[in-house]
Design an enzyme around this catalytic site. Structure first.
Site, short mmCIF file in Angstrom:
data_model
loop_
_atom_site.label_atom_id
_atom_site.label_comp_id
_atom_site.label_asym_id
_atom_site.label_seq_id
_atom_site.Cartn_x
_atom_site.Cartn_y
_atom_site.Cartn_z
N TRP A 73 -24.11 1.97 -4.34
CA TRP A 73 -25.12 1.79 -3.29
C TRP A 73 -25.31 3.06 -2.47
CZ3 TRP A 73 -23.45 -0.73 1.94
CH2 TRP A 73 -22.21 -0.23 2.34
N ASP A 74 -24.80 4.19 -2.97
CA ASP A 74 -24.76 5.40 -2.17
C ASP A 74 -26.13 5.97 -1.84
OD1 ASP A 74 -21.60 6.46 -2.26
OD2 ASP A 74 -22.20 5.12 -3.88
N GLU A 124 -14.90 -4.74 1.25
CA GLU A 124 -14.22 -4.69 -0.05
C GLU A 124 -12.78 -5.19 -0.04
OE1 GLU A 124 -16.42 -1.50 -2.81
OE2 GLU A 124 -14.93 -0.61 -1.49
N LYS A 175 -11.36 -2.29 5.06
CA LYS A 175 -11.28 -0.97 4.44
C LYS A 175 -12.23 0.01 5.11
CE LYS A 175 -12.23 1.34 0.00
NZ LYS A 175 -12.71 1.15 -1.39
N GLN A 176 -13.43 -0.47 5.43
CA GLN A 176 -14.47 0.40 5.96
C GLN A 176 -15.45 -0.44 6.77
OE1 GLN A 176 -17.08 1.88 2.75
NE2 GLN A 176 -16.14 0.35 1.45
#
Length: 705
Positions: free
Chosen positions: A346-347, A483, A594-595
């Site tokens: 998805w970057d 995630e 995680k983020q």
């Protein structure tokens, strides 16, 4: 410090992989890591070359199961060029004493320069200066200009220039036990003044042809060939103090290219017709000048400016205007290494804010990559019992789901189920990118054409994913950007319910697709569909706890993690998921991310945009809610992704300005300092690089009215 030069002195085996990745040269069609020409893959050095969109699939045995993996292919190596003095050993790592080594990447011109002084086993000292380019003018050409100077000896100098198709994919240590021989060598021979290799990918059957013309003034030439390898040897009499110039021009074509009779013929013809290094360099430099006139982001701090130049440089080397002619997506790790197998995630979501206003033809090409894979996305939706188009979390050649079913935890030595294919929000990212391109390009034909088709098909998918429960719509069994949370403890089915990011962005999508239908014609969607879209735009479910948005349903009931205890025990806890699993535990039990997940909403929509969506859904949202939510999740995130620092830096700059600087520093250092400790050597983090550039040029937010 010159902000346009990245320099390295000496040889450090521990840093060689990082340096190779950061001195990669590319042009959007191909890229070559900054490995030494005389090097081979030896565990320290890794001379990889990658072609945009060139994948191959192999089957491996993993934990007693047959597993298919598709990889971006390490293409034949065009770099090999070495020398020897008076019949001595060919220069290679370990064969001679390196007295001095200096490497310099000229970011303004896209030229990598090596300067070496070496002493061979017979005590002879030789100076080497090499200039390297991968042409931004002609995407099929690359070239070397090397000057070899005997310092304290005279005699016979032999130069060997080779092409090698015997390479494998071995750039990521954790993949090395898997099948990795993607290339089948076909031919290797000399043809007139050029040497050639032809290889074919094992399953996808893409032919890759390389042809090289090497010139050594006054040299005697002979060639050697064996299966998959061919060399051009030139011998010349050298005198102490006199430099011998060598030029190597290489052409690369594949059977996927347009307007060619065959890859071999095209490569041979291009190598023969190509001009010398200086002429190629002149046109290459002008091409970079044109790019920099539109691409540069500025800072008053020289060190920051160097990082911004470096990150823009690598972004443009992966996504140059040449991409507009290709069918290729945006690999998360660039064309710089083999991490993530070269897959597309998805970057683009982090790249479009920087790229779309400057190079809309490139962002349109990236969206066409998605559009061409609509049939596969439609099939995936139907196979899962849904309508519309469901894009995969990891994409490669044809758009099928490439996410591995298993992943390996090096801490525990166990293979574990990988449920990250449940990140359905990748479709929302594609939709958001469609809208970003629409806002930047201002082309009314785009939404009337394939852009509108993408939006509508994604909206149909999310309308099908959602279930009406009472007066709200729920989306169950997904994963959010975090995630770490892939399910509930005690529930057999993977996935979490009502991920806030997914649901809020779904409401955003429904608003945008209704706008699109109004712009391009109501006949694009049925009356029933429009009613469903409008209802979902006002009735998506979002959970709250403790006065903040809940990351997903039930998040508020999870246990608090002993953050201080884990930091004392482990130091670096970025990969908290691996730590917990090795302890027999799981992140699913804890309020630990995680983020950025919930905070991604503020990153994309801004505080006002989030407020508009939530109040439009009928939820109360007071002036302090954004700050409370940001503070809450900031304390519960371990930043295991380079994207996390980018998001937090941007969000905190608006909500908590005094708290943003540490994250901005980490984002700036993400690749240039390899903050994750070894991952950059396997490929740059393209989304993080682009995200940093966007932090210095914040765009208008495409959140609509």
């Amino acid at each position: 410090m010159d902000p346009w030069l990245l320099t390295y002195d000496g040889v450090d085996p521990a840093l060689e992989g990082l340096r190779e990745a950061l001195t990669t040269l590319g042009n959007g069609y191909l890229a070559t890591r900054g490995a030494a020409c005389e090097a081979h893959a030896d565990g320290v050095r890794y001379p990889g070359t990658y072609l945009a969109g060139c994948y191959n699939r192999l089957t491996s045995q993993v934990a007693g199961r047959s597993v298919d993996n598709e990889d971006l292919v390490n293409a034949p190596n065009w770099l090999p060029l070495t020398f020897r003095a008076d019949g001595g050993d060919w220069f290679a790592p370990g064969s001679a004493e390196i007295l001095a080594c200096h490497r310099r990447l000229d970011l303004r011109r896209g030229v990598l320069t090596w300067m070496l002084r070496v002493r061979d086993g017979a005590g002879r000292t030789t100076g080497v200066q090499q200039h390297r380019l991968v042409s931004m003018d002609d995407p099929h050409l690359a070239a070397l200009a090397v000057t070899i100077t005997p310092e304290d000896w005279s005699g016979l100098l032999e130069v060997r220039s080779a092409l090698d198709s015997r390479v494998v994919n071995a750039g990521v240590a954790r993949y090395r036990g898997l099948a990795n021989r993607h290339l089948i060598p076909i031919t290797a021979h000399a043809c007139g003044d050029v040497i050639e290799v032809l290889a074919r990918t094992a399953a996808s059957r893409v032919e890759i042809a390389l042809a090289a013309r090497t010139v050594v003034a006054g040299g005697r030439r002979r060639t050697h060939a064996e299966q998959g390898w061919v060399a051009d040897d030139h011998a010349v009499r050298a005198r102490a103090g006199d430099g011998i110039r060598v030029e190597k021009v290489v052409a690369v074509y594949t059977s996927r290219d347009r307007a060619i009779a065959s890859a071999s013929d095209a490569a041979r013809t291009a190598a023969i017709r190509a001009e010398g290094f200086d002429a190629l360099l002149e046109r290459h430099t002008r091409a970079w000048e044109r790019l920099w006139s539109r691409a540069q982001v500025t800072s008053e701090d020289t060190e920051v400016q160097q990082t911004l130049n470096l990150y823009a440089f690598h972004l443009l080397q992966t996504l140059s205007p040449h991409v507009a002619e290709l069918d290729a997506g945006l690999p998360a790790r660039g064309l710089h290494g083999e991490a993530y197998r070269g897959h597309v995630f998805w970057d683009e979501l982090f790249v479009f804010p920087y790229l779309a206003p400057r190079f809309p033809q490139i962002t349109e090409a990236l969206l066409r990559y998605r559009w061409r894979r609509l049939p596969e996305a439609r099939w995936a939706a139907r196979a899962a019992g849904h309508a519309g188009a469901m894009f995969p979390w990891q994409s490669g050649s044809d758009g099928r789901e490439e996410t591995p079913t298993l992943h390996f935890n090096p801490r525990s030595g166990r293979w574990l189920a990988d449920n990250s294919h449940l990140q359905r929000h990748v479709g929302l990212a594609v939709a958001f990118n469609v809208w970003q391109h629409h806002v930047a390009a201002k082309d009314p034909r785009f939404l009337a054409g394939f852009g509108g088709e993408l939006l509508l098909e994604i909206a149909r998918c999310f309308a099908s994913l959602a279930v009406r429960e009472g007066d709200r719509y729920a989306i169950r069994g997904v994963m959010g950007p975090d995630e770490y949370h892939d399910g509930y403890v005690g529930r057999a089915e993977p996935g979490v319910d009502n991920n806030a990011y997914t649901n809020v962005m779904t409401a955003w999508l429904m608003r945008r697709v209704l706008e699109t239908v109004d712009l391009v014609g109501a006949d694009r969607a049925s009356t029933r569909e429009r009613e469903r879209f409008a209802d979902m735009a006002e009735r998506m479910r979002v959970d709250f706890h403790d006065g903040v948005i809940s990351q997903f349903e039930g998040y508020g009931d999870l246990a608090e993690l002993d953050w201080d205890g884990y930091r004392r025990a482990y130091g670096d806890i970025r990969r908290l998921d691996r730590i917990l699993e090795a302890e027999g535990d799981t992140p699913n039990r804890y309020k630990a991310s995680k983020q950025a997940d919930v905070l991604m909403l503020f990153h994309l929509l801004g505080e006002d945009g989030v407020a508009k969506i939530l109040t439009g859904l009928g939820y109360a949202w007071d002036a302090g809610a954004a700050a409370r939510t940001v503070d809450y999740y900031l304390a519960r995130t371990c930043h295991g992704s380079t994207l996390s620092a980018v998001v937090h830096a941007g969000v905190l700059a608006r909500v908590r300005p005094g708290a943003s600087e540490p994250f901005l520093v980490e984002a700036l250092n993400s690749d240039v300092r390899d903050v994750q400790g070894g991952t950059t050597a396997e490929g740059i983090h393209l989304g993080a690089m682009a995200g940093v550039l966007s932090l210095f040029t914040p765009p208008a937010r495409p959140d609509g009215p």
